[in-house]
Motif scaffolding. Structure first.
Motif, PDB file in Angstrom:
ATOM      1  N   HIS A 103     -19.532 -20.541  27.466  1.00 59.60           N
ATOM      2  CA  HIS A 103     -19.561 -19.676  26.292  1.00 59.60           C
ATOM      3  C   HIS A 103     -18.309 -18.804  26.218  1.00 59.60           C
ATOM      4  CE1 HIS A 103     -21.202 -17.679  22.820  1.00 59.60           C
ATOM      5  NE2 HIS A 103     -20.689 -16.565  23.337  1.00 59.60           N
ATOM      6  N   LYS A 104     -17.784 -18.404  27.361  1.00 60.63           N
ATOM      7  CA  LYS A 104     -16.558 -17.594  27.353  1.00 60.63           C
ATOM      8  C   LYS A 104     -15.395 -18.395  26.760  1.00 60.63           C
ATOM      9  CE  LYS A 104     -16.416 -13.935  29.125  1.00 60.63           C
ATOM     10  NZ  LYS A 104     -16.757 -12.579  28.591  1.00 60.63           N
ATOM     11  N   ILE A 105     -15.346 -19.692  27.035  1.00 59.54           N
ATOM     12  CA  ILE A 105     -14.309 -20.550  26.444  1.00 59.54           C
ATOM     13  C   ILE A 105     -14.509 -20.644  24.935  1.00 59.54           C
ATOM     14  CG2 ILE A 105     -13.537 -22.963  26.297  1.00 59.54           C
ATOM     15  CD1 ILE A 105     -13.656 -23.045  29.364  1.00 59.54           C
ATOM     16  N   LEU A 106     -15.780 -20.754  24.517  1.00 63.05           N
ATOM     17  CA  LEU A 106     -16.118 -20.772  23.086  1.00 63.05           C
ATOM     18  C   LEU A 106     -15.584 -19.496  22.407  1.00 63.05           C
ATOM     19  CD1 LEU A 106     -19.747 -21.552  21.836  1.00 63.05           C
ATOM     20  CD2 LEU A 106     -18.281 -19.895  20.712  1.00 63.05           C
ATOM     21  N   ASP A 107     -15.857 -18.350  23.031  1.00 65.16           N
ATOM     22  CA  ASP A 107     -15.388 -17.065  22.491  1.00 65.16           C
ATOM     23  C   ASP A 107     -13.858 -17.006  22.432  1.00 65.16           C
ATOM     24  OD1 ASP A 107     -17.819 -15.799  22.038  1.00 65.16           O
ATOM     25  OD2 ASP A 107     -17.856 -14.809  23.994  1.00 65.16           O
ATOM     26  N   LEU A 108     -13.220 -17.455  23.502  1.00 70.14           N
ATOM     27  CA  LEU A 108     -11.751 -17.391  23.556  1.00 70.14           C
ATOM     28  C   LEU A 108     -11.136 -18.222  22.428  1.00 70.14           C
ATOM     29  CD1 LEU A 108      -9.055 -16.616  24.877  1.00 70.14           C
ATOM     30  CD2 LEU A 108      -9.372 -18.512  26.497  1.00 70.14           C
ATOM     31  N   LEU A 109     -11.646 -19.433  22.221  1.00 73.68           N
ATOM     32  CA  LEU A 109     -11.107 -20.270  21.146  1.00 73.68           C
ATOM     33  C   LEU A 109     -11.288 -19.573  19.801  1.00 73.68           C
ATOM     34  CD1 LEU A 109      -9.752 -22.990  20.442  1.00 73.68           C
ATOM     35  CD2 LEU A 109     -12.041 -23.886  20.013  1.00 73.68           C
ATOM     36  N   GLY A 110     -12.450 -18.944  19.595  1.00 76.00           N
ATOM     37  CA  GLY A 110     -12.695 -18.221  18.339  1.00 76.00           C
ATOM     38  C   GLY A 110     -11.712 -17.081  18.155  1.00 76.00           C
ATOM     39  N   ASP A 111     -11.443 -16.338  19.215  1.00 71.96           N
ATOM     40  CA  ASP A 111     -10.513 -15.212  19.112  1.00 71.96           C
ATOM     41  C   ASP A 111      -9.069 -15.692  18.916  1.00 71.96           C
ATOM     42  OD1 ASP A 111     -12.511 -13.319  19.229  1.00 71.96           O
ATOM     43  OD2 ASP A 111     -12.384 -13.039  21.395  1.00 71.96           O
TER      44      ASP A 111
END
Ligand SMILES: [Zn+2]
Length: 293
Positions: free
Chosen positions: A234-242
Protein backbone atom coordinates in the motif's frame (compact mmCIF):
# COMPACT_ATOMS: atom_id res chain seq x y z
CA UNK A 1 12.30 9.06 -24.50
CA UNK A 2 8.80 10.37 -24.93
CA UNK A 3 5.43 8.80 -24.17
CA UNK A 4 2.00 9.20 -25.69
CA UNK A 5 -0.46 11.40 -23.81
CA UNK A 6 -3.60 9.50 -22.88
CA UNK A 7 -7.12 10.15 -21.65
CA UNK A 8 -10.22 8.03 -21.11
CA UNK A 9 -12.87 7.17 -23.70
CA UNK A 10 -16.06 7.94 -21.82
CA UNK A 11 -17.45 9.43 -18.62
CA UNK A 12 -17.49 6.98 -15.70
CA UNK A 13 -18.45 7.53 -12.08
CA UNK A 14 -18.15 6.03 -8.62
CA UNK A 15 -19.76 7.05 -5.32
CA UNK A 16 -18.74 6.50 -1.72
CA UNK A 17 -17.82 7.85 1.68
CA UNK A 18 -14.69 9.92 2.39
CA UNK A 19 -12.28 8.26 4.83
CA UNK A 20 -11.59 11.41 6.81
CA UNK A 21 -14.60 13.68 6.21
CA UNK A 22 -17.26 10.97 6.39
CA UNK A 23 -18.97 12.81 3.51
CA UNK A 24 -20.43 10.91 0.55
CA UNK A 25 -19.29 12.15 -2.83
CA UNK A 26 -19.61 11.19 -6.46
CA UNK A 27 -16.47 11.17 -8.58
CA UNK A 28 -16.93 11.30 -12.35
CA UNK A 29 -13.98 10.99 -14.70
CA UNK A 30 -14.28 12.86 -18.01
CA UNK A 31 -12.00 12.74 -21.06
CA UNK A 32 -9.76 15.85 -21.31
CA UNK A 33 -7.83 17.58 -24.08
CA UNK A 34 -4.14 16.86 -24.65
CA UNK A 35 -1.98 19.04 -22.44
CA UNK A 36 -4.70 19.92 -19.96
CA UNK A 37 -3.28 17.54 -17.36
CA UNK A 38 -4.98 15.81 -14.44
CA UNK A 39 -7.50 18.23 -12.93
CA UNK A 40 -10.03 18.02 -10.11
CA UNK A 41 -13.25 19.89 -10.89
CA UNK A 42 -15.50 20.79 -7.94
CA UNK A 43 -18.84 20.10 -9.59
CA UNK A 44 -20.68 21.49 -6.55
CA UNK A 45 -18.73 24.79 -6.63
CA UNK A 46 -19.31 26.17 -10.12
CA UNK A 47 -16.76 23.81 -11.61
CA UNK A 48 -13.75 25.28 -9.80
CA UNK A 49 -10.68 23.63 -11.29
CA UNK A 50 -7.83 22.40 -9.08
CA UNK A 51 -4.82 21.00 -10.97
CA UNK A 52 -3.37 17.79 -9.52
CA UNK A 53 0.06 19.35 -9.09
CA UNK A 54 2.59 19.70 -6.28
CA UNK A 55 1.94 23.44 -6.27
CA UNK A 56 -1.70 22.73 -5.32
CA UNK A 57 -0.99 20.53 -2.28
CA UNK A 58 -2.48 22.08 0.84
CA UNK A 59 -2.41 19.34 3.48
CA UNK A 60 -0.57 16.09 4.06
CA UNK A 61 -1.81 14.84 7.41
CA UNK A 62 -2.58 11.15 6.86
CA UNK A 63 -3.59 11.78 3.24
CA UNK A 64 -2.78 14.07 0.33
CA UNK A 65 -5.02 17.09 -0.29
CA UNK A 66 -4.96 19.51 -3.21
CA UNK A 67 -6.69 22.86 -3.14
CA UNK A 68 -7.17 26.33 -4.50
CA UNK A 69 -8.76 29.45 -3.00
CA UNK A 70 -9.77 27.68 0.24
CA UNK A 71 -11.46 24.90 -1.70
CA UNK A 72 -9.92 21.45 -1.38
CA UNK A 73 -10.15 17.86 -2.53
CA UNK A 74 -8.77 15.37 -0.03
CA UNK A 75 -7.43 11.81 -0.10
CA UNK A 76 -6.54 12.05 -3.78
CA UNK A 77 -3.66 9.55 -3.69
CA UNK A 78 -5.40 6.21 -4.34
CA UNK A 79 -7.33 7.55 -7.34
CA UNK A 80 -4.20 9.31 -8.67
CA UNK A 81 -2.24 6.08 -8.24
CA UNK A 82 -4.69 4.32 -10.58
CA UNK A 83 -4.56 7.28 -13.00
CA UNK A 84 -0.75 7.00 -13.09
CA UNK A 85 -0.81 3.21 -13.42
CA UNK A 86 -3.14 3.48 -16.43
CA UNK A 87 -0.86 6.06 -18.06
CA UNK A 88 -3.49 8.82 -18.11
CA UNK A 89 -1.90 12.26 -18.59
CA UNK A 90 -5.10 14.21 -19.20
CA UNK A 91 -8.36 13.67 -17.34
CA UNK A 92 -10.95 15.86 -15.61
CA UNK A 93 -12.00 14.43 -12.26
CA UNK A 94 -15.38 15.95 -11.36
CA UNK A 95 -16.26 15.66 -7.67
CA UNK A 96 -19.27 17.06 -5.81
CA UNK A 97 -17.67 17.32 -2.38
CA UNK A 98 -14.39 17.68 -0.44
CA UNK A 99 -12.94 14.16 -0.48
CA UNK A 100 -12.42 11.30 -2.92
CA UNK A 101 -14.38 8.22 -1.75
CA UNK A 102 -12.25 5.61 -0.01
CA UNK A 103 -14.36 2.67 -1.39
CA UNK A 104 -12.47 -0.43 -0.13
CA UNK A 105 -9.28 1.42 0.83
CA UNK A 106 -7.31 0.27 -2.23
CA UNK A 107 -6.84 1.46 -5.82
CA UNK A 108 -8.60 -1.55 -7.35
CA UNK A 109 -12.06 0.08 -7.72
CA UNK A 110 -10.43 3.02 -9.55
CA UNK A 111 -8.51 0.67 -11.83
CA UNK A 112 -11.80 -1.06 -12.71
CA UNK A 113 -13.44 2.33 -13.27
CA UNK A 114 -10.75 3.46 -15.73
CA UNK A 115 -10.85 0.05 -17.38
CA UNK A 116 -14.63 0.40 -17.84
CA UNK A 117 -14.15 3.80 -19.50
CA UNK A 118 -11.33 2.59 -21.73
CA UNK A 119 -8.07 4.45 -22.36
CA UNK A 120 -7.21 6.17 -25.62
CA UNK A 121 -4.06 7.77 -26.96
CA UNK A 122 -4.16 11.50 -27.66
CA UNK A 123 -2.40 13.11 -30.59
CA UNK A 124 0.42 14.47 -28.44
CA UNK A 125 3.41 13.26 -26.47
CA UNK A 126 5.10 14.15 -23.19
CA UNK A 127 8.69 13.78 -22.04
CA UNK A 128 8.83 12.00 -18.67
CA UNK A 129 10.77 13.65 -15.88
CA UNK A 130 14.16 11.98 -15.60
CA UNK A 131 17.16 12.79 -13.49
CA UNK A 132 20.84 12.58 -14.35
CA UNK A 133 22.16 12.43 -10.78
CA UNK A 134 20.80 10.93 -7.55
CA UNK A 135 18.46 13.11 -5.49
CA UNK A 136 17.55 12.39 -1.88
CA UNK A 137 15.41 13.71 0.95
CA UNK A 138 16.18 12.55 4.49
CA UNK A 139 14.30 13.21 7.71
CA UNK A 140 15.76 11.22 10.60
CA UNK A 141 15.18 7.53 9.83
CA UNK A 142 12.94 8.38 6.90
CA UNK A 143 14.33 8.86 3.42
CA UNK A 144 13.53 8.77 -0.28
CA UNK A 145 16.22 8.55 -2.92
CA UNK A 146 16.08 8.39 -6.71
CA UNK A 147 18.87 7.22 -8.97
CA UNK A 148 18.86 7.28 -12.78
CA UNK A 149 17.23 4.33 -14.55
CA UNK A 150 15.66 3.75 -17.94
CA UNK A 151 12.32 2.80 -16.35
CA UNK A 152 10.28 3.39 -13.20
CA UNK A 153 11.17 1.19 -10.25
CA UNK A 154 9.68 1.76 -6.80
CA UNK A 155 11.24 0.17 -3.72
CA UNK A 156 9.79 0.64 -0.28
CA UNK A 157 10.89 -0.41 3.21
CA UNK A 158 8.79 0.01 6.33
CA UNK A 159 9.32 -0.96 9.96
CA UNK A 160 6.31 -0.68 12.27
CA UNK A 161 6.76 -2.08 15.78
CA UNK A 162 3.57 -4.13 15.51
CA UNK A 163 3.19 -7.95 15.43
CA UNK A 164 1.19 -7.87 12.17
CA UNK A 165 3.56 -5.53 10.32
CA UNK A 166 7.18 -5.38 11.49
CA UNK A 167 9.80 -5.02 8.77
CA UNK A 168 8.51 -5.28 5.22
CA UNK A 169 10.10 -4.40 1.90
CA UNK A 170 8.88 -4.56 -1.67
CA UNK A 171 10.53 -4.04 -5.05
CA UNK A 172 8.07 -2.98 -7.74
CA UNK A 173 9.13 -2.81 -11.35
CA UNK A 174 6.43 -0.56 -12.77
CA UNK A 175 4.11 -2.05 -15.34
CA UNK A 176 0.31 -1.75 -15.63
CA UNK A 177 -0.62 -5.43 -15.24
CA UNK A 178 1.85 -5.84 -12.39
CA UNK A 179 0.30 -2.87 -10.66
CA UNK A 180 -3.17 -4.33 -11.12
CA UNK A 181 -2.17 -7.66 -9.59
CA UNK A 182 0.43 -6.76 -6.98
CA UNK A 183 -0.19 -3.20 -5.81
CA UNK A 184 -3.71 -1.96 -6.63
CA UNK A 185 -5.52 -4.38 -4.23
CA UNK A 186 -3.41 -3.34 -1.20
CA UNK A 187 -5.60 -1.45 1.29
CA UNK A 188 -4.91 1.48 3.56
CA UNK A 189 -4.49 0.77 7.25
CA UNK A 190 -5.03 2.46 10.58
CA UNK A 191 -4.47 1.83 14.26
CA UNK A 192 -7.32 1.66 16.78
CA UNK A 193 -5.19 3.56 19.29
CA UNK A 194 -5.13 6.58 16.96
CA UNK A 195 -8.85 6.64 16.14
CA UNK A 196 -9.95 8.81 19.06
CA UNK A 197 -7.21 11.36 18.45
CA UNK A 198 -7.88 11.37 14.70
CA UNK A 199 -11.63 11.84 15.16
CA UNK A 200 -11.01 14.69 17.61
CA UNK A 201 -8.97 16.31 14.83
CA UNK A 202 -11.83 15.84 12.36
CA UNK A 203 -10.16 12.87 10.66
CA UNK A 204 -11.08 9.20 10.10
CA UNK A 205 -14.81 10.01 10.36
CA UNK A 206 -15.64 7.73 7.45
CA UNK A 207 -13.13 5.05 8.44
CA UNK A 208 -14.58 1.60 9.15
CA UNK A 209 -13.76 -2.09 8.99
CA UNK A 210 -15.20 -1.97 5.44
CA UNK A 211 -12.59 0.43 4.04
CA UNK A 212 -9.29 -0.08 5.83
CA UNK A 213 -7.23 -2.66 7.63
CA UNK A 214 -7.82 -1.91 11.30
CA UNK A 215 -5.13 -2.88 13.80
CA UNK A 216 -5.29 -3.05 17.57
CA UNK A 217 -2.23 -3.65 19.75
CA UNK A 218 -2.16 -7.39 19.14
CA UNK A 219 -3.25 -7.87 15.55
CA UNK A 220 -5.73 -7.21 12.75
CA UNK A 221 -9.29 -6.56 13.90
CA UNK A 222 -11.10 -7.16 10.61
CA UNK A 223 -10.58 -10.30 8.59
CA UNK A 224 -7.57 -11.46 6.64
CA UNK A 225 -4.96 -9.66 4.59
CA UNK A 226 -4.99 -9.68 0.80
CA UNK A 227 -1.19 -10.11 0.86
CA UNK A 228 1.08 -11.04 3.76
CA UNK A 229 2.95 -7.78 3.07
CA UNK A 230 -0.13 -5.74 2.15
CA UNK A 231 1.12 -2.78 4.23
CA UNK A 232 4.30 -2.11 2.26
CA UNK A 233 2.46 -2.70 -1.01
CA UNK A 234 0.00 0.00 0.00
CA UNK A 235 2.90 2.38 0.65
CA UNK A 236 4.02 1.85 -2.97
CA UNK A 237 0.43 2.55 -4.08
CA UNK A 238 0.50 5.83 -2.10
CA UNK A 239 3.92 6.81 -3.45
CA UNK A 240 2.85 6.34 -7.07
CA UNK A 241 -0.25 8.47 -6.38
CA UNK A 242 1.83 11.25 -4.85
CA UNK A 243 4.23 11.13 -7.82
CA UNK A 244 1.28 12.11 -10.02
CA UNK A 245 1.68 15.62 -8.59
CA UNK A 246 4.86 16.01 -10.66
CA UNK A 247 2.50 16.65 -13.55
CA UNK A 248 4.05 14.20 -15.96
CA UNK A 249 5.36 10.62 -15.94
CA UNK A 250 8.65 9.95 -14.15
CA UNK A 251 11.50 7.55 -14.86
CA UNK A 252 14.06 6.45 -12.26
CA UNK A 253 14.71 3.99 -9.48
CA UNK A 254 13.17 5.28 -6.26
CA UNK A 255 13.87 3.81 -2.82
CA UNK A 256 11.67 4.99 0.07
CA UNK A 257 12.38 4.06 3.67
CA UNK A 258 9.76 4.57 6.40
CA UNK A 259 8.32 7.46 4.42
CA UNK A 260 4.78 8.80 4.12
CA UNK A 261 2.80 11.52 2.35
CA UNK A 262 4.76 14.40 3.91
CA UNK A 263 8.11 13.05 2.79
CA UNK A 264 6.70 12.00 -0.61
CA UNK A 265 5.72 15.65 -1.03
CA UNK A 266 9.15 16.98 0.00
CA UNK A 267 10.69 14.55 -2.47
CA UNK A 268 8.46 15.71 -5.34
CA UNK A 269 9.25 19.35 -4.49
CA UNK A 270 12.99 18.65 -4.53
CA UNK A 271 12.72 16.72 -7.81
CA UNK A 272 10.89 19.62 -9.43
CA UNK A 273 13.44 22.11 -8.11
CA UNK A 274 16.34 20.01 -9.30
CA UNK A 275 14.84 19.62 -12.75
CA UNK A 276 13.70 23.25 -13.00
CA UNK A 277 10.09 22.28 -12.57
CA UNK A 278 7.49 24.44 -10.96
CA UNK A 279 8.12 23.80 -7.28
CA UNK A 280 6.73 26.95 -5.76
CA UNK A 281 5.43 25.25 -2.67
CA UNK A 282 7.34 25.28 0.59
CA UNK A 283 8.63 21.94 1.81
CA UNK A 284 6.90 20.50 4.82
CA UNK A 285 7.93 18.80 8.00
CA UNK A 286 7.50 15.07 7.82
CA UNK A 287 4.88 13.88 10.28
CA UNK A 288 5.80 11.39 12.96
CA UNK A 289 2.70 9.19 12.73
CA UNK A 290 1.75 7.27 9.65
CA UNK A 291 -1.71 6.02 10.46
CA UNK A 292 -3.97 5.78 7.42
CA UNK A 293 -1.03 5.47 5.13
ZN1 LIG B 1 -3.03 5.23 1.13
Amino acid sequence: MIVQRKTINANVSITGIGLHSGIYTKVELHPAAAGSGITFVRADLHGLRIPALQASTTALDYATTVGKDDVAVGTVEHLLSAVMACGLTDVDIHIDGPEVPIIDGSALPFMHLIDAAGVRALDATVAPLRITEPIEVVHGEKSIRIVPSNRLILKYRIDFPHPSIGKQSFHFDFEHDNFLRKIAPARTFGFMRDVEKLRAAGLARGGSVENCIVLDDSGIVNGTLRFRDEFVRHKILDLLGDLALIGRPIIGEITATRAGHALHSQFVAKLLEATNGLADHESREAGSIESFA
